[in-house]
Scaffold this active site. Structure first.
Site, PDB file in Angstrom:
ATOM      1  N   ARG A  69     -12.265   1.544 -14.604  1.00 11.47           N
ATOM      2  CA  ARG A  69     -11.510   0.461 -15.891  1.00 11.47           C
ATOM      3  C   ARG A  69     -13.664  -0.364 -15.934  1.00 11.47           C
ATOM      4  NH1 ARG A  69     -10.091  -3.294 -14.214  1.00 11.47           N
ATOM      5  NH2 ARG A  69      -9.006  -3.366 -12.454  1.00 11.47           N
ATOM      6  N   TYR A 210     -11.476   6.996 -20.035  1.00  7.84           N
ATOM      7  CA  TYR A 210     -10.986   6.699 -18.676  1.00  7.84           C
ATOM      8  C   TYR A 210      -9.583   5.474 -18.413  1.00  7.84           C
ATOM      9  CZ  TYR A 210     -10.608   7.459 -13.321  1.00  7.84           C
ATOM     10  OH  TYR A 210     -10.675   8.492 -12.706  1.00  7.84           O
ATOM     11  N   GLY A 211      -8.256   6.131 -17.857  1.00  8.48           N
ATOM     12  CA  GLY A 211      -7.147   4.979 -17.256  1.00  8.48           C
ATOM     13  C   GLY A 211      -7.116   3.991 -18.272  1.00  8.48           C
ATOM     14  N   LYS A 219      -2.711  -1.936 -18.764  1.00 12.57           N
ATOM     15  CA  LYS A 219      -2.731  -2.432 -18.677  1.00 12.57           C
ATOM     16  C   LYS A 219      -3.676  -3.254 -19.448  1.00 12.57           C
ATOM     17  CE  LYS A 219      -3.515  -1.422 -13.730  1.00 12.57           C
ATOM     18  NZ  LYS A 219      -2.891  -2.032 -13.260  1.00 12.57           N
ATOM     19  N   HIS A 239       2.067  -7.976 -12.871  1.00 15.28           N
ATOM     20  CA  HIS A 239       1.064  -6.256 -12.029  1.00 15.28           C
ATOM     21  C   HIS A 239       2.034  -6.409 -10.934  1.00 15.28           C
ATOM     22  CE1 HIS A 239      -2.773  -4.689 -10.502  1.00 15.28           C
ATOM     23  NE2 HIS A 239      -2.059  -3.795 -11.008  1.00 15.28           N
ATOM     24  N   SER A 261      -5.483  -3.903  -6.171  1.00 17.76           N
ATOM     25  CA  SER A 261      -6.243  -2.702  -6.015  1.00 17.76           C
ATOM     26  C   SER A 261      -6.430  -2.684  -3.669  1.00 17.76           C
ATOM     27  CB  SER A 261      -7.238  -2.665  -7.089  1.00 17.76           C
ATOM     28  OG  SER A 261      -8.165  -3.643  -6.668  1.00 17.76           O
ATOM     29  N   ALA A 262      -5.639  -1.540  -3.971  1.00 19.27           N
ATOM     30  CA  ALA A 262      -6.015  -0.876  -2.373  1.00 19.27           C
ATOM     31  C   ALA A 262      -5.550  -1.402  -0.974  1.00 19.27           C
ATOM     32  CB  ALA A 262      -8.120  -1.814  -2.519  1.00 19.27           C
ATOM     33  N   CYS A 263      -4.153  -2.185  -1.791  1.00 15.46           N
ATOM     34  CA  CYS A 263      -3.984  -2.759  -1.158  1.00 15.46           C
ATOM     35  C   CYS A 263      -2.449  -2.444  -0.819  1.00 15.46           C
ATOM     36  CB  CYS A 263      -2.922  -4.083  -1.298  1.00 15.46           C
ATOM     37  SG  CYS A 263      -4.492  -5.693  -0.559  1.00 15.46           S
ATOM     38  N   GLY A 264      -2.637  -1.045  -0.904  1.00 14.37           N
ATOM     39  CA  GLY A 264      -1.194   0.217  -1.177  1.00 14.37           C
ATOM     40  C   GLY A 264       0.242  -0.072  -2.454  1.00 14.37           C
ATOM     41  N   THR A 266       1.628   1.259  -4.678  1.00 16.88           N
ATOM     42  CA  THR A 266       2.217   2.701  -4.455  1.00 16.88           C
ATOM     43  C   THR A 266       2.544   3.122  -3.809  1.00 16.88           C
ATOM     44  OG1 THR A 266       0.779   3.460  -6.738  1.00 16.88           O
ATOM     45  CG2 THR A 266       1.915   5.323  -5.497  1.00 16.88           C
ATOM     46  N   ASN A 267       2.199   2.825  -2.497  1.00 18.01           N
ATOM     47  CA  ASN A 267       2.867   3.706  -0.976  1.00 18.01           C
ATOM     48  C   ASN A 267       3.834   2.150  -0.343  1.00 18.01           C
ATOM     49  OD1 ASN A 267       0.143   4.955  -0.882  1.00 18.01           O
ATOM     50  ND2 ASN A 267      -0.362   3.902   0.619  1.00 18.01           N
ATOM     51  N   ASP A 286       3.523  -0.838 -10.558  1.00 18.08           N
ATOM     52  CA  ASP A 286       2.896  -1.513 -10.797  1.00 18.08           C
ATOM     53  C   ASP A 286       2.656  -2.528 -11.762  1.00 18.08           C
ATOM     54  OD1 ASP A 286      -0.146  -0.733 -11.097  1.00 18.08           O
ATOM     55  OD2 ASP A 286      -0.727  -0.905 -12.846  1.00 18.08           O
ATOM     56  N   ARG A 379      -7.677  10.327  -9.828  1.00 21.30           N
ATOM     57  CA  ARG A 379      -6.617   9.560  -9.910  1.00 21.30           C
ATOM     58  C   ARG A 379      -5.601  11.208 -10.282  1.00 21.30           C
ATOM     59  NH1 ARG A 379      -5.763   4.291 -10.677  1.00 21.30           N
ATOM     60  NH2 ARG A 379      -7.410   2.724 -10.528  1.00 21.30           N
ATOM     61  N   TYR A 506       2.625   0.811   6.433  1.00 22.26           N
ATOM     62  CA  TYR A 506       3.532   1.719   6.481  1.00 22.26           C
ATOM     63  C   TYR A 506       4.913   2.064   6.598  1.00 22.26           C
ATOM     64  CZ  TYR A 506      -1.482   3.459   5.288  1.00 22.26           C
ATOM     65  OH  TYR A 506      -3.056   3.351   5.050  1.00 22.26           O
ATOM     66  N   GLY A 507       5.765   2.804   6.798  1.00 26.76           N
ATOM     67  CA  GLY A 507       7.227   2.657   7.117  1.00 26.76           C
ATOM     68  C   GLY A 507       7.781   1.541   8.046  1.00 26.76           C
TER      69      GLY A 507
HETATM   70  O1  TSX Z   1      -0.654   1.146   1.522  1.00 28.93           O
HETATM   71  C1  TSX Z   1      -0.384   1.011   3.102  1.00 28.93           C
HETATM   72  N1  TSX Z   1       0.204   0.192   3.479  1.00 28.93           N
HETATM   73  C2  TSX Z   1       1.244   0.038   2.383  1.00 28.93           C
HETATM   74  C3  TSX Z   1       2.091   1.055   2.771  1.00 28.93           C
HETATM   75  C4  TSX Z   1       3.919   0.520   2.564  1.00 28.93           C
HETATM   76  N2  TSX Z   1      -2.444   0.879   3.655  1.00 28.93           N
HETATM   77  C5  TSX Z   1      -2.942   1.681   2.896  1.00 28.93           C
HETATM   78  C6  TSX Z   1      -4.380   0.621   1.850  1.00 28.93           C
HETATM   79  C7  TSX Z   1      -4.929   1.507   1.202  1.00 28.93           C
HETATM   80  C8  TSX Z   1      -4.478   1.634  -0.059  1.00 28.93           C
HETATM   81  C9  TSX Z   1      -1.913   0.266   4.813  1.00 28.93           C
HETATM   82  N3  TSX Z   1      -3.394   0.385   5.613  1.00 28.93           N
HETATM   83  C10 TSX Z   1      -0.936  -0.477   5.429  1.00 28.93           C
HETATM   84  C11 TSX Z   1       0.123  -0.464   5.387  1.00 28.93           C
HETATM   85  O2  TSX Z   1       1.712  -1.333   5.384  1.00 28.93           O
HETATM   86  N4  TSX Z   1      -1.967  -1.439   6.526  1.00 28.93           N
HETATM   87  C12 TSX Z   1      -2.663  -0.225   6.957  1.00 28.93           C
HETATM   88  C13 TSX Z   1      -3.609  -0.568   7.544  1.00 28.93           C
HETATM   89  C14 TSX Z   1      -3.525   0.368   9.130  1.00 28.93           C
HETATM   90  C15 TSX Z   1      -4.139   1.566   8.768  1.00 28.93           C
HETATM   91  C16 TSX Z   1      -4.009   2.340   9.797  1.00 28.93           C
HETATM   92  C17 TSX Z   1      -2.868   2.654  11.206  1.00 28.93           C
HETATM   93  C18 TSX Z   1      -2.383   0.635  10.604  1.00 28.93           C
HETATM   94  C19 TSX Z   1      -2.417   0.127   9.897  1.00 28.93           C
HETATM   95  N5  TSX Z   1      -2.535   3.742  12.056  1.00 28.93           N
HETATM   96  C20 TSX Z   1      -3.650   4.827  12.778  1.00 28.93           C
HETATM   97  O3  TSX Z   1      -4.209   4.480  11.756  1.00 28.93           O
HETATM   98  C21 TSX Z   1      -3.308   5.018  13.606  1.00 28.93           C
HETATM   99 MN    MN Z   2      -2.429  -1.704 -10.981  1.00 30.63          MN
END
Ligand code: TSX
Ligand code: MN
Length: 597
Positions: A69, A210-211, A219, A239, A261-264, A266-267, A286, A379, A506-507
């Site tokens: 963007r 792009y996107g 957006k 958002h 962005s870059a906070c995860g 989608t994860n 999103d 992407r 993550y989980g």
């Molecule tokens: O998406 C992330 N989440 C949410 C997940 C449901 N990320 C990735 C961010 C970039 C897109 C994260 N990164 C999260 C998180 O909760 N936490 C972190 C920071 C982190 C990175 C690696 C480890 C622990 C925390 N552990 C090891 O590397 C072993």
């Molecule tokens: Mn977005």
């Protein structure tokens, strides 16, 4: 072809302006999609991936100058500059339209003009809205077919007098006689314009393929134009991800979450809980449109139909559901190509093979090539229904009732793991001050400072950000307090003295979601602090979690000194809003100061 009078008129006017060789009305059928892809393959624009490894998948490579963007070429062209506010680029609509009319004039010579009727949200849902994108990019058509609902059902629903948002797009590269079409046509940066005319509910995008610059439902419409519609109609266009969480007893709640962005995001939307018996399902990753139901609660739909996700960092470890989703029927842009016709990117979870073709089509050798093989903003475009964690409710026409709203950013210090707001007003205050710390990854000379990104909407606001805060406060007055979602400020990104992440993320974030779930049920305990309600030490389920106890304590308590500095920083940040800062937010800041004393 359509019976819609306004649509026919607009298409004819735009065809007269852009002068395409032919017009193609998209019906949205599978045969149309397949023949578009075949046409792009025959021209060398799309590379079919190995059908044994990635059936129905294609790789595209953009021009190296057209990879993201373009915020400095994005305009909110409201009648009055004051309505665009201090955070948007503004050009007066008359002058911008005149500039862009010259650019669009003949811009589709030698090309096909595609007409894409699309619905944001399930066709016919009371929360959905219709748009029509005109584009000269078949890549845009293919992506829009995954990201939105397109074609005949939309035209049928539109009827002869239905309303739609007109979205005009051209890559800005007319094919004059004798010219060859490059693999990724686009215009130079100074000719790129991503323009929004909020009063007219109109989008004009020129020069980028792009996107977010080109897939105008996302957006441009679902956030920038829809935020203006939402302000005028009494709802929220945000958002935000939407997830469904179910406890071991089978009780479910829906939660939205705003993250920059870059906070995860989608994860988190596709999270696999580590806590036994808990389940998380995906509704959206999103964008959330939230309206009041008859019962006075806020109901959300995901206006999209696919995921346009950042590939690098997506792995079986970070997001197994996304990895399953992109196994088939997926369009990849700017990732690396393996010798056996598969894709690869940095952070995919396994080593690169010795040889790759990088995102620019060049040979790439492991251990030798210095640059990343996939572009950092590469992407995948993939259908939401393929996601193993997709909730059956993701297509619910009435939306899903929202119990909690998460907000958060990347903050290595100060902000605790989870903080429950005292009230809607306090939650809006926290949303207004959220943001991420500027790191080397952000192109900036302000490393270490906080880049405020209120409700993660800074790049996506269609009007004055101060008026947006006022709108959020008004929403809180439209129903009774107990029916409003509770607002939680979360932070997965605290670091210890060695600069290592304290919280495993993550989980394991399911532990935080469980606490929130049980707070909403009136079950989990909390302690009142100057900044909000934090978990008591034993209310957060830390069973089997291995985190250094004193570091854990540091992310579950208030850093008084840090918050005093935070409040001071917020005071100077609030100055940009001048007379548009709602007094309720100024009061919230004063009260925070008082409580921190
Ligand atoms: O998406 C992330 N989440 C949410 C997940 C449901 N990320 C990735 C961010 C970039 C897109 C994260 N990164 C999260 C998180 O909760 N936490 C972190 C920071 C982190 C990175 C690696 C480890 C622990 C925390 N552990 C090891 O590397 C072993
Ligand atoms: Mn977005």
């Amino acid at each position: 072809m359509t019976s819609n009078i306004r649509l026919n008129k607009w298409i004819h006017e735009m065809a007269d302006l852009c002068r395409p060789d032919r017009i193609h009305w998209c019906d949205g059928s599978d045969s149309e999609y397949q023949s578009l892809l075949q046409m792009m393959v025959s021209k060398g624009v799309a590379i079919p991936l190995n059908p044994k490894k990635r059936p129905g998948c294609y790789l595209f490579r953009s021009h190296p100058s057209d990879v993201a963007r373009v915020e400095n070429r994005t305009f909110i062209s409201s009648l009055r500059q004051d309505d665009a506010g201090p955070t948007n680029n503004w050009i007066d609509p008359q002058s911008l339209k005149s500039t862009m009319t010259d650019l669009f004039s003949g811009s589709m010579v030698g090309r096909t003009m595609y007409v894409i009727p699309f619905s944001m949200g399930p066709v016919g849902s009371p929360l959905s809205k219709i748009g029509v994108e005109i584009t000269d990019s078949p890549y845009v058509v293919a992506n829009m077919r995954i990201m939105t609902r397109i074609g005949k059902p939309v035209l049928d629903f539109l009827g002869s007098d239905g309303e739609f948002v007109p979205c005009l797009h051209s890559v800005g590269y007319p094919l004059l006689p004798g010219m060859v079409d490059p693999q990724w046509p686009c215009a130079p940066i100074e000719k790129k314009f991503i323009s929004h005319f909020p009063e007219e509910r109109l989008i004009w995008s020129y020069g980028s393929g792009y996107g977010g610059n080109a897939l105008l439902g996302k957006k441009c419409f679902a956030l920038r134009i829809a935020s203006v519609q939402a302000r005028d109609e009494g709802w929220l266009a945000e958002h935000m991800l939407i997830l469904k969480i179910t406890n071991p007893e089978g009780k479910s709640k829906y939660i939205t979450g705003a993250f920059p962005s870059a906070c995860g995001k989608t994860n988190l939307a596709m999270l696999v809980p580590t806590l036994p018996g808990w389940k998380v399902e995906t509704v959206g990753d999103d964008i959330a449109w939230m309206k009041f139901g008859k019962d006075g609660r806020l109901y959300a739909i995901n206006p999209e139909a696919g995921f346009f996700g950042v590939a690098p960092g997506t792995s079986a470890q970070s997001n197994p559901n996304a990895m399953k989703c992109v196994e088939k029927n997926t369009l990849f842009t700017n990732v690396a190509l393996t010798d056996d016709g598969d894709v690869w990117w940095e952070g995919i979870g396994y080593d690169a093979p010795d040889h790759l073709i990088d995102w620019q089509g060049r040979d790439w050798y492991k251990g030798q090539s210095k640059e990343p093989a996939a572009h950092p903003n590469s992407r995948f475009t993939t259908p939401a229904h393929q996601c193993p964690s997709i909730s059956p409710d993701w297509i619910a026409e009435e939306g899903v009732p929202i119990s909690a709203i998460l907000i958060g950013g990347r903050r290595p210090s100060t902000i605790p793991l989870v903080n429950e707001s005292f009230s809607w007003e306090h939650g809006v205050f926290l949303g207004s001050i959220m943001g991420s710390e500027i790191t080397a990854a952000t192109i900036s000379d302000q490393i270490g400072k906080v880049r405020r990104d209120p409700f993660a909407m800074l790049p996506f606001m269609g009007y004055h950000i101060g008026d947006y805060f006022r709108h959020w406060l008004n929403i809180g007055k439209m129903t009774t307090p107990e029916k409003l979602p509770k607002i939680y400020y979360v932070n997965w990104f605290r670091k210890n003295a060695e600069g290592k992440f304290i919280w495993p993320g993550y989980g394991e974030n399911s532990r935080v979601l469980k606490w929130i779930f049980e707070r909403l049920e009136g079950k989990a305990a909390s302690q009142k602090t100057p900044i909000g309600n934090l978990p008591t030490p034993d209310s957060l389920d830390l069973d089997g979690l291995r985190v250094n106890p004193s570091e854990l304590a540091s992310i579950l308590t208030v850093d008084l000194g840090g918050w005093k500095r935070e409040a001071e920083d917020v005071r100077s940040y609030y100055r940009i809003f001048e007379n548009k800062l709602p007094s309720a937010l100024a009061d919230q800041l004063d009260q925070l100061d008082q409580r921190l004393r």
